[in-house]
Write a protein that holds these residues in place. Structure first.
Motif, PDB file in Angstrom:
ATOM      1  N   GLU A  19       0.953 -17.248  21.103  1.00 16.66           N
ATOM      2  CA  GLU A  19       0.274 -16.007  20.567  1.00 16.66           C
ATOM      3  C   GLU A  19      -0.966 -15.763  21.131  1.00 16.66           C
ATOM      4  OE1 GLU A  19      -1.809 -16.023  16.440  1.00 16.66           O
ATOM      5  OE2 GLU A  19       0.411 -15.767  16.238  1.00 16.66           O
ATOM      6  N   MET A  20      -1.907 -16.805  21.510  1.00 18.64           N
ATOM      7  CA  MET A  20      -3.463 -16.488  21.875  1.00 18.64           C
ATOM      8  C   MET A  20      -3.059 -16.015  23.390  1.00 18.64           C
ATOM      9  SD  MET A  20      -5.904 -19.551  22.113  1.00 18.64           S
ATOM     10  CE  MET A  20      -5.996 -19.688  20.271  1.00 18.64           C
ATOM     11  N   ILE A  21      -2.216 -16.321  24.318  1.00 16.43           N
ATOM     12  CA  ILE A  21      -1.983 -15.856  25.591  1.00 16.43           C
ATOM     13  C   ILE A  21      -1.625 -14.505  25.706  1.00 16.43           C
ATOM     14  CG2 ILE A  21      -0.617 -16.093  27.688  1.00 16.43           C
ATOM     15  CD1 ILE A  21      -0.741 -19.164  27.128  1.00 16.43           C
ATOM     16  N   ARG A  22      -0.544 -14.271  24.716  1.00 13.85           N
ATOM     17  CA  ARG A  22      -0.005 -12.682  24.377  1.00 13.85           C
ATOM     18  C   ARG A  22      -1.105 -11.907  24.043  1.00 13.85           C
ATOM     19  NH1 ARG A  22       4.397 -13.788  22.924  1.00 13.85           N
ATOM     20  NH2 ARG A  22       3.733 -14.416  20.839  1.00 13.85           N
ATOM     21  N   VAL A  23      -1.994 -12.144  22.892  1.00 17.09           N
ATOM     22  CA  VAL A  23      -2.922 -11.274  22.560  1.00 17.09           C
ATOM     23  C   VAL A  23      -3.973 -10.935  23.622  1.00 17.09           C
ATOM     24  CG1 VAL A  23      -4.299 -12.841  21.159  1.00 17.09           C
ATOM     25  CG2 VAL A  23      -3.944 -10.448  20.644  1.00 17.09           C
ATOM     26  N   THR A  78       3.461  -8.573  24.774  1.00 17.62           N
ATOM     27  CA  THR A  78       3.701  -7.812  23.711  1.00 17.62           C
ATOM     28  C   THR A  78       4.648  -6.627  23.942  1.00 17.62           C
ATOM     29  OG1 THR A  78       2.739  -6.368  21.835  1.00 17.62           O
ATOM     30  CG2 THR A  78       1.579  -6.355  23.876  1.00 17.62           C
ATOM     31  N   ALA A  79       5.416  -6.377  22.867  1.00 15.31           N
ATOM     32  CA  ALA A  79       6.298  -5.319  22.940  1.00 15.31           C
ATOM     33  C   ALA A  79       5.475  -3.938  22.788  1.00 15.31           C
ATOM     34  CB  ALA A  79       7.401  -5.015  21.798  1.00 15.31           C
ATOM     35  N   LEU A  80       4.566  -3.773  22.567  1.00 17.33           N
ATOM     36  CA  LEU A  80       3.498  -2.924  22.139  1.00 17.33           C
ATOM     37  C   LEU A  80       2.797  -2.408  23.652  1.00 17.33           C
ATOM     38  CD1 LEU A  80       1.845  -3.600  18.875  1.00 17.33           C
ATOM     39  CD2 LEU A  80       3.515  -1.907  19.370  1.00 17.33           C
ATOM     40  N   GLN A  81       2.973  -2.928  24.651  1.00 14.60           N
ATOM     41  CA  GLN A  81       2.224  -2.852  25.878  1.00 14.60           C
ATOM     42  C   GLN A  81       2.482  -1.168  26.252  1.00 14.60           C
ATOM     43  OE1 GLN A  81       1.718  -5.908  28.101  1.00 14.60           O
ATOM     44  NE2 GLN A  81       0.896  -5.058  29.936  1.00 14.60           N
ATOM     45  N   PRO A  82       3.556  -0.682  26.358  1.00 11.82           N
ATOM     46  CA  PRO A  82       3.511   0.889  26.472  1.00 11.82           C
ATOM     47  C   PRO A  82       2.603   1.746  25.707  1.00 11.82           C
ATOM     48  CG  PRO A  82       5.799  -0.261  26.423  1.00 11.82           C
ATOM     49  CD  PRO A  82       4.968  -1.156  26.090  1.00 11.82           C
ATOM     50  N   PHE A  83       2.745   1.397  24.730  1.00  7.83           N
ATOM     51  CA  PHE A  83       1.567   2.103  23.613  1.00  7.83           C
ATOM     52  C   PHE A  83       0.465   1.711  24.031  1.00  7.83           C
ATOM     53  CE2 PHE A  83      -1.013   2.351  19.685  1.00  7.83           C
ATOM     54  CZ  PHE A  83      -0.566   3.484  19.471  1.00  7.83           C
ATOM     55  N   TRP A  84      -0.121   0.590  24.174  1.00  8.85           N
ATOM     56  CA  TRP A  84      -1.374   0.000  24.473  1.00  8.85           C
ATOM     57  C   TRP A  84      -1.868   0.919  26.136  1.00  8.85           C
ATOM     58  CZ3 TRP A  84      -2.276  -0.537  20.081  1.00  8.85           C
ATOM     59  CH2 TRP A  84      -1.829  -1.475  19.354  1.00  8.85           C
ATOM     60  N   ASN A  85      -0.974   0.921  26.899  1.00  7.56           N
ATOM     61  CA  ASN A  85      -1.143   1.651  28.254  1.00  7.56           C
ATOM     62  C   ASN A  85      -1.499   2.968  27.914  1.00  7.56           C
ATOM     63  OD1 ASN A  85      -0.883   2.588  30.639  1.00  7.56           O
ATOM     64  ND2 ASN A  85       1.411   3.207  30.429  1.00  7.56           N
ATOM     65  N   CYS A 172      -9.520  -2.031  17.255  1.00  6.90           N
ATOM     66  CA  CYS A 172      -9.502  -2.919  18.332  1.00  6.90           C
ATOM     67  C   CYS A 172      -8.860  -4.111  17.131  1.00  6.90           C
ATOM     68  CB  CYS A 172     -10.695  -3.498  18.681  1.00  6.90           C
ATOM     69  SG  CYS A 172     -11.402  -2.323  20.066  1.00  6.90           S
ATOM     70  N   ARG A 173      -9.336  -4.282  15.990  1.00  6.81           N
ATOM     71  CA  ARG A 173      -8.977  -5.427  14.848  1.00  6.81           C
ATOM     72  C   ARG A 173      -7.461  -5.235  14.828  1.00  6.81           C
ATOM     73  NH1 ARG A 173     -13.938  -4.396  12.756  1.00  6.81           N
ATOM     74  NH2 ARG A 173     -13.045  -2.921  11.023  1.00  6.81           N
ATOM     75  N   ALA A 174      -6.907  -3.919  14.609  1.00  5.27           N
ATOM     76  CA  ALA A 174      -5.485  -3.739  14.518  1.00  5.27           C
ATOM     77  C   ALA A 174      -4.738  -3.989  15.500  1.00  5.27           C
ATOM     78  CB  ALA A 174      -5.466  -2.091  13.943  1.00  5.27           C
ATOM     79  N   ALA A 175      -5.140  -3.546  16.675  1.00  2.27           N
ATOM     80  CA  ALA A 175      -4.316  -3.863  18.075  1.00  2.27           C
ATOM     81  C   ALA A 175      -4.278  -5.482  18.234  1.00  2.27           C
ATOM     82  CB  ALA A 175      -5.130  -3.366  19.205  1.00  2.27           C
ATOM     83  N   ILE A 176      -5.417  -6.351  18.065  1.00  2.11           N
ATOM     84  CA  ILE A 176      -5.414  -7.812  18.108  1.00  2.11           C
ATOM     85  C   ILE A 176      -4.206  -8.347  17.032  1.00  2.11           C
ATOM     86  CG2 ILE A 176      -6.722  -9.845  17.384  1.00  2.11           C
ATOM     87  CD1 ILE A 176      -9.277  -7.925  18.530  1.00  2.11           C
ATOM     88  N   ALA A 177      -4.286  -7.830  15.903  1.00  2.15           N
ATOM     89  CA  ALA A 177      -3.530  -8.559  14.795  1.00  2.15           C
ATOM     90  C   ALA A 177      -2.068  -8.013  15.337  1.00  2.15           C
ATOM     91  CB  ALA A 177      -3.631  -7.784  13.543  1.00  2.15           C
ATOM     92  N   LEU A 178      -1.704  -6.759  15.693  1.00  2.00           N
ATOM     93  CA  LEU A 178      -0.179  -6.325  15.946  1.00  2.00           C
ATOM     94  C   LEU A 178       0.239  -7.164  17.209  1.00  2.00           C
ATOM     95  CD1 LEU A 178      -0.596  -2.658  15.348  1.00  2.00           C
ATOM     96  CD2 LEU A 178       0.937  -4.166  14.124  1.00  2.00           C
ATOM     97  N   SER A 179      -0.613  -7.314  18.114  1.00  2.86           N
ATOM     98  CA  SER A 179      -0.089  -7.773  19.468  1.00  2.86           C
ATOM     99  C   SER A 179      -0.132  -9.298  19.372  1.00  2.86           C
ATOM    100  CB  SER A 179      -1.329  -7.542  20.547  1.00  2.86           C
ATOM    101  OG  SER A 179      -1.363  -6.164  20.920  1.00  2.86           O
TER     102      SER A 179
END
Length: 182
Positions: A19-23, A78-85, A172-179
Motif C-alpha cells: 500500500e505504501m509503495i503504491r500510494v 493504482t487503478a486510478l493512474q489514468p485518472f491521475w494522469n 491531495c488527501r482524497a488522492a492519497i486515500a484512494l490510491s
C-alpha cells in the motif's frame, strides 16, 4: 474483552508495504503530471519556469525509485493512474493559466500534504525497513525544499490563495486515500 483492571492496548495498524509503495508511486506520478501541465502552459517564458523544471526533475527521480520498487516487490499500480494522469496535468495547466504565483501556490499545497503523508509513513515504518525509510526521508526533504522555493517565489500572493490551497490540499488527501486501496 478487557477486564476492569487491565489497561487498554493501543491498536496498531499492520504495516502494509505494498500500500505504501503504491500510494507513493501514485503521488510522485501525479506530481510529475502537475509539473508537465505547468510547463506546457508556461514554457520557459516566466522566471518561475526554471524553478518548476528543477522540481519536476526531482519528482521524476522520486517516481523512478517507486517504479523500480513496485517492479521488484510485485506491487500493482493504482487503478486510478489514468485518472491521475489527466487530473495532475489539468491541475498543473489550470494553475499555470491563472499565473506563475498560482502554479507556486499549487506546489505549496501539494507539498504540505506530502510532508504530512511522508512523516506519517516514516513514523509507521520505524526501523522496520531502513532503506525505504532513508529514501522517504530524502524525498520528504526535497519536497520541503520545493515548498520553500514556491513560497519564496510568491505562492501566497496568488489570487485566492487560501481557497486554492484548501481545495488542492483536500484533493491531495482524497488522492492519497484512494490510491492506497484502488
Amino acid at each position: 474483552m478487557t477486564h476492569e483492571n487491565e489497561p487498554l492496548q493501543p491498536v496498531r495498524k499492520e504495516l502494509d508495504l505494498s500500500e505504501m509503495i503504491r500510494v507513493n508511486q501514485a503521488g510522485e506520478y501525479g506530481a510529475t503530471r502537475i509539473y508537465a501541465g505547468q510547463r506546457a502552459v508556461m514554457g520557459d517564458h516566466v522566471p518561475e519556469a526554471r524553478a518548476i523544471a528543477g522540481m519536476a526533475e526531482q519528482e521524476e527521480v522520486h517516481r523512478a525509485f517507486f517504479d523500480k520498487l513496485m517492479a521488484e516487490c510485485g506491487v500493482r499500480p493504482t487503478a486510478l493512474q489514468p485518472f491521475w494522469n489527466v487530473a495532475g496535468f489539468g491541475l498543473g495547466a489550470v494553475t499555470a493559466l491563472i499565473g506563475p504565483k498560482a502554479a507556486m501556490a499549487c506546489t505549496v499545497a501539494v507539498e504540505t500534504e506530502i510532508d504530512r503523508h511522508y512523516a506519517e509513513q516514516l513514523e509507521e515504518l520505524g526501523d522496520s525497513d531502513p532503506e525505504l525509510s532513508a529514501a522517504i526521508a530524502k524525498f520528504r526533504d526535497e519536497e520541503l525544499e520545493h515548498k520553500d522555493r514556491a513560497l519564496a517565489e510568491g505562492a501566497e500572493q496568488a489570487f485566492g490563495y487560501p481557497v486554492m490551497s484548501a481545495v488542492i490540499r483536500m484533493g491531495c488527501r482524497a488522492a492519497i486515500a484512494l490510491s492506497k486501496r484502488i
